[in-house]
Design an enzyme around this catalytic site. Structure first.
Site, PDB file in Angstrom:
ATOM      1  N   HIS A   1     -10.436  -5.037  12.069  1.00 48.07           N
ATOM      2  CA  HIS A   1      -9.338  -5.603  11.299  1.00 48.07           C
ATOM      3  C   HIS A   1      -8.831  -6.803  12.091  1.00 48.07           C
ATOM      4  O   HIS A   1      -7.952  -6.683  12.949  1.00 48.07           O
ATOM      5  CB  HIS A   1      -8.234  -4.556  11.118  1.00 48.07           C
ATOM      6  CG  HIS A   1      -7.112  -5.025  10.254  1.00 48.07           C
ATOM      7  ND1 HIS A   1      -5.806  -4.637  10.441  1.00 48.07           N
ATOM      8  CD2 HIS A   1      -7.102  -5.852   9.182  1.00 48.07           C
ATOM      9  CE1 HIS A   1      -5.038  -5.200   9.529  1.00 48.07           C
ATOM     10  NE2 HIS A   1      -5.793  -5.944   8.756  1.00 48.07           N
TER      11      HIS A   1
ATOM     12  N   ARG B   1       0.836  -1.200   0.000  1.00 46.05           N
ATOM     13  CA  ARG B   1       0.000   0.000   0.000  1.00 46.05           C
ATOM     14  C   ARG B   1       0.875   1.256   0.000  1.00 46.05           C
ATOM     15  O   ARG B   1       1.994   1.258   0.493  1.00 46.05           O
ATOM     16  CB  ARG B   1      -0.907   0.018   1.237  1.00 46.05           C
ATOM     17  CG  ARG B   1      -2.023  -0.983   1.227  1.00 46.05           C
ATOM     18  CD  ARG B   1      -2.905  -0.827   2.460  1.00 46.05           C
ATOM     19  NE  ARG B   1      -2.127  -0.884   3.699  1.00 46.05           N
ATOM     20  CZ  ARG B   1      -1.735   0.171   4.392  1.00 46.05           C
ATOM     21  NH1 ARG B   1      -2.068   1.388   4.003  1.00 46.05           N
ATOM     22  NH2 ARG B   1      -1.037   0.029   5.503  1.00 46.05           N
TER      23      ARG B   1
ATOM     24  N   ARG C   1       2.251 -12.008  -1.377  1.00 45.87           N
ATOM     25  CA  ARG C   1       0.864 -12.285  -0.984  1.00 45.87           C
ATOM     26  C   ARG C   1       0.218 -13.354  -1.844  1.00 45.87           C
ATOM     27  O   ARG C   1       0.553 -13.519  -3.026  1.00 45.87           O
ATOM     28  CB  ARG C   1       0.026 -11.013  -1.110  1.00 45.87           C
ATOM     29  CG  ARG C   1       0.415  -9.892  -0.149  1.00 45.87           C
ATOM     30  CD  ARG C   1      -0.244 -10.051   1.188  1.00 45.87           C
ATOM     31  NE  ARG C   1       0.127  -8.989   2.110  1.00 45.87           N
ATOM     32  CZ  ARG C   1      -0.453  -8.817   3.296  1.00 45.87           C
ATOM     33  NH1 ARG C   1      -1.432  -9.626   3.675  1.00 45.87           N
ATOM     34  NH2 ARG C   1      -0.064  -7.854   4.098  1.00 45.87           N
TER      35      ARG C   1
ATOM     36  N   LYS D   1      -1.543 -13.512  13.062  1.00 42.61           N
ATOM     37  CA  LYS D   1      -3.011 -13.480  13.036  1.00 42.61           C
ATOM     38  C   LYS D   1      -3.585 -14.551  12.101  1.00 42.61           C
ATOM     39  O   LYS D   1      -4.475 -15.313  12.475  1.00 42.61           O
ATOM     40  CB  LYS D   1      -3.471 -12.082  12.626  1.00 42.61           C
ATOM     41  CG  LYS D   1      -4.972 -11.890  12.482  1.00 42.61           C
ATOM     42  CD  LYS D   1      -5.317 -10.413  12.387  1.00 42.61           C
ATOM     43  CE  LYS D   1      -4.702  -9.743  11.184  1.00 42.61           C
ATOM     44  NZ  LYS D   1      -5.342 -10.103   9.905  1.00 42.61           N
ATOM     45  N   THR D   2      -3.077 -14.591  10.881  1.00 41.29           N
ATOM     46  CA  THR D   2      -3.577 -15.563   9.906  1.00 41.29           C
ATOM     47  C   THR D   2      -3.195 -16.978  10.308  1.00 41.29           C
ATOM     48  O   THR D   2      -4.015 -17.906  10.258  1.00 41.29           O
ATOM     49  CB  THR D   2      -3.039 -15.243   8.502  1.00 41.29           C
ATOM     50  OG1 THR D   2      -3.483 -13.946   8.117  1.00 41.29           O
ATOM     51  CG2 THR D   2      -3.533 -16.255   7.483  1.00 41.29           C
TER      52      THR D   2
ATOM     53  N   ASP E   1      -9.475 -11.566   7.766  1.00 38.45           N
ATOM     54  CA  ASP E   1      -8.911 -10.232   7.920  1.00 38.45           C
ATOM     55  C   ASP E   1      -9.896  -9.144   8.332  1.00 38.45           C
ATOM     56  O   ASP E   1      -9.512  -8.232   9.046  1.00 38.45           O
ATOM     57  CB  ASP E   1      -8.251  -9.827   6.595  1.00 38.45           C
ATOM     58  CG  ASP E   1      -7.290  -8.662   6.748  1.00 38.45           C
ATOM     59  OD1 ASP E   1      -6.472  -8.684   7.684  1.00 38.45           O
ATOM     60  OD2 ASP E   1      -7.362  -7.739   5.931  1.00 38.45           O
TER      61      ASP E   1
ATOM     62  N   LYS F   1      -8.306  -2.830   0.670  1.00 37.93           N
ATOM     63  CA  LYS F   1      -8.237  -1.997   1.858  1.00 37.93           C
ATOM     64  C   LYS F   1      -9.062  -0.718   1.732  1.00 37.93           C
ATOM     65  O   LYS F   1      -9.541  -0.188   2.740  1.00 37.93           O
ATOM     66  CB  LYS F   1      -6.779  -1.655   2.183  1.00 37.93           C
ATOM     67  CG  LYS F   1      -5.980  -2.860   2.670  1.00 37.93           C
ATOM     68  CD  LYS F   1      -6.611  -3.509   3.913  1.00 37.93           C
ATOM     69  CE  LYS F   1      -5.732  -4.609   4.474  1.00 37.93           C
ATOM     70  NZ  LYS F   1      -6.356  -5.284   5.645  1.00 37.93           N
TER      71      LYS F   1
ATOM     72  N   SER G   1       0.651  -6.915  11.008  1.00 40.60           N
ATOM     73  CA  SER G   1       1.403  -7.812  10.152  1.00 40.60           C
ATOM     74  C   SER G   1       2.598  -8.404  10.897  1.00 40.60           C
ATOM     75  O   SER G   1       3.331  -7.702  11.590  1.00 40.60           O
ATOM     76  CB  SER G   1       1.895  -7.040   8.922  1.00 40.60           C
ATOM     77  OG  SER G   1       2.634  -7.879   8.067  1.00 40.60           O
TER      78      SER G   1
END
Length: 533
Positions: free
Chosen positions: A213, A53, A314, A235-236, A250, A194, A231
């Site tokens: 989020h 981003r 990604r 989390k994932t 997410d 996003k 990040s």
């Protein structure tokens, strides 16, 4: 459902392709030179200059309808309607004589709170990305054209930076009155995802729904757990668990009807992806998946350890590629919330319980560490704070979201834990990262409620409650000071981090004192007391 683009003043296109299948989109993408197939069938793209981003290139049109609501500043940058209108006109002209690819769908698994969207793409690969990441709608399912938000992505259009009233050739502009998101100059598809999330974060609190989020899953007893984390915190990895069903990866909302996923897919980081430790993600990368900036070897096999283009590699794949999936994307009101931090200073406890006030404090703080190797110029661990664990996407005042969190904690008796997935034994430079096996044991112990059987002790600096025992985890690491050979150095580092928390929290105005005082503090700490806690 509107099938042409006249209402957007887009009329001069060559061909318009609406809602193509993944196979059709992949054929177009390869034919147009947008990417190539890996040996596992995934479409591999290189996004060029923009591999992530571009936060300084995202703007919100400053209009009377939103001017008093938006938390303007370094994150939410204002732009005039005149600048938007000029760029919009030039983008629509740029799209003349080009093939355009359209995805029609919606965001939000509960219809009452969902947002219909149309994504108009210059690239077939970005239409495939949208097809993977958003929720699909039938012609009769979401006939809500007047409420539709339109995302127009033209990566090939390069702006003139300051001459156009913006900062560079790239731009992401949200116009709430016209319900348009205009993207140009960047091929990074995360900008599509996003920017839509940002819109949801603005709209849902008006319906008393908390946008988040986070990732979320349910166990066999239908207990919902929410995972917040920036990040690199896991989390994932932690929410994608073979013993639990994934609600989403997410972005979610929390309403009186439960937790619901915004998306229809996952956008997982793949750098150093381990097929044994993260097999659910690894196995989801196949035909139909979009891989961004992943390096292929001579046999077209993805090398997930190669970061020559970026650390931010990604994979975008639909949720149905995950085996253990909560198919309707909705879970009960959560029994457990877990905040994840990767503390490189080595001073945050591996697991601790938070009061409601402390939960609101840490939610507004959104702490983790950046470490050497992840960003140019970083040689020592750097404390990073991102409000609500997603500051770049949270358009309103952070306290609005924190207040919704506190109300929900009270209403649903939700327990909140802070879990450190970072380092112990002296921190990043000298120590080791906490074993993933131990972290999973802590998560499971928190979700099952078993951890509540044991006594908790308050940390004298961070004020979190540390359990004396957690099954499956060595007891000597639960209090992080025990992992340091030099206890005085531990206290020095803990004080440094506590000061950073306090300095960061000063930027929040109008927050009740009970919340401001619930975070780390060294005001009244006696050194001798701290050494013996």
């Amino acid at each position: 459902m509107r099938m042409d683009l006249k209402y957007l003043n887009i009329t001069g296109y060559k061909n318009l392709y609406n809602n193509l299948t993944e196979s059709e989109l992949i054929e177009f993408a390869i034919k147009n030179g947008e990417g190539k197939l890996a040996n596992n069938g995934a479409l591999v793209l290189n996004t060029g200059k923009y591999t992530g981003r571009s936060p300084k290139d995202r703007f919100i049109v400053k209009q009377k309808s939103v001017a008093n609501d938006i938390n303007w500043g370094d994150v939410n940058l204002p732009i005039s309607e005149e600048i938007f209108d000029d760029l919009y006109k030039r983008v629509t002209q740029y799209l003349n004589d080009k093939d355009l690819f359209v995805f029609n769908g919606h965001v939000g698994a509960i219809r009452e709170y969902s947002l219909p969207i149309k994504v108009v793409c210059e690239y077939a690969s970005q239409a495939l990305f949208s097809n993977n990441l958003f929720r699909k709608s039938s012609d009769t399912d979401m006939d809500c054209s007047e409420n539709e938000f339109n995302i127009i992505s033209a990566p090939g259009f390069k702006a003139n930076g300051k001459d156009d009233g913006i900062n560079s050739e790239a731009f992401v502009i949200i116009n709430f009155d016209k319900r348009i998101i205009l993207i140009g100059g960047t091929s990074y598809s995360g900008e599509i995802k996003k920017s839509v999330f940002s819109v949801m974060n603005f709209l849902l609190p008006k319906k008393h729904v908390m946008p988040m989020h986070c990732s979320a899953n349910v166990d066999q007893s239908q207990n919902t757990t929410i995972f917040f984390g920036l990040s690199g915190t896991g989390k994932t990895t932690l929410s994608t668990d073979s013993t639990k069903k994934l609600i989403g990866d997410d972005e979610h909302g929390w309403s009186d009807k439960g937790v619901f996923n915004f998306e229809g897919g996952c956008y997982a980081k793949t750098i150093r992806l381990d097929k044994n430790k993260e097999k659910e993600i690894y196995n989801a990368i196949k035909f139909g998946t979009v891989l961004e900036n992943v390096v292929l070897n001579s046999n077209r096999e993805p090398d997930y350890n190669d970061s020559r283009y970026t650390e931010n590699t990604r994979a975008a794949y639909p949720l149905e590629y995950i085996e253990n999936l909560k198919e309707n994307g909705v879970g009960n009101n959560p029994k457990t919330i877990i905040f994840l931090t990767a503390d490189a200073f080595g001073v945050i406890p591996p697991i601790s319980r938070l009061t409601k006030e402390a939960a609101m404090y840490h939610f507004m703080s959104g702490y983790t560490s950046k470490v050497a190797g992840t960003e140019r110029g970083i040689k020592e661990p750097k404390a990073t704070f991102s409000s609500c664990f997603g500051e770049p996407f949270m358009i309103l005042n952070p306290y609005i979201y924190a207040k919704l969190l506190g109300e929900n904690i009270d209403k649903y008796k939700t327990r909140v834990y802070l879990i450190n997935t970072g380092w112990l034994y002296g921190g990043f430079k000298n120590g080791n990262r906490i074993n993933l096996k131990y972290t999973r044991a802590m998560v499971n112990c928190a979700i099952s409620g078993e951890i509540e059987k044991y006594k908790f002790v308050e940390h004298p600096i961070f004020k979190v409650m540390i359990p004396e025992k957690c099954p499956g985890v060595p007891s000597d690491i639960l209090d992080p000071i025990n992992t340091w050979d030099d206890k005085e150095k531990y206290m020095d580092k803990a004080r440094v981090l506590a000061n950073k928390f306090e300095e960061n929290f000063k930027k929040f105005k109008g927050v009740p004192n009970s919340i401001a005082k619930a975070g780390p503090s060294i005001e009244s700490l006696q050194y001798e007391e701290a050494m013996n806690f």
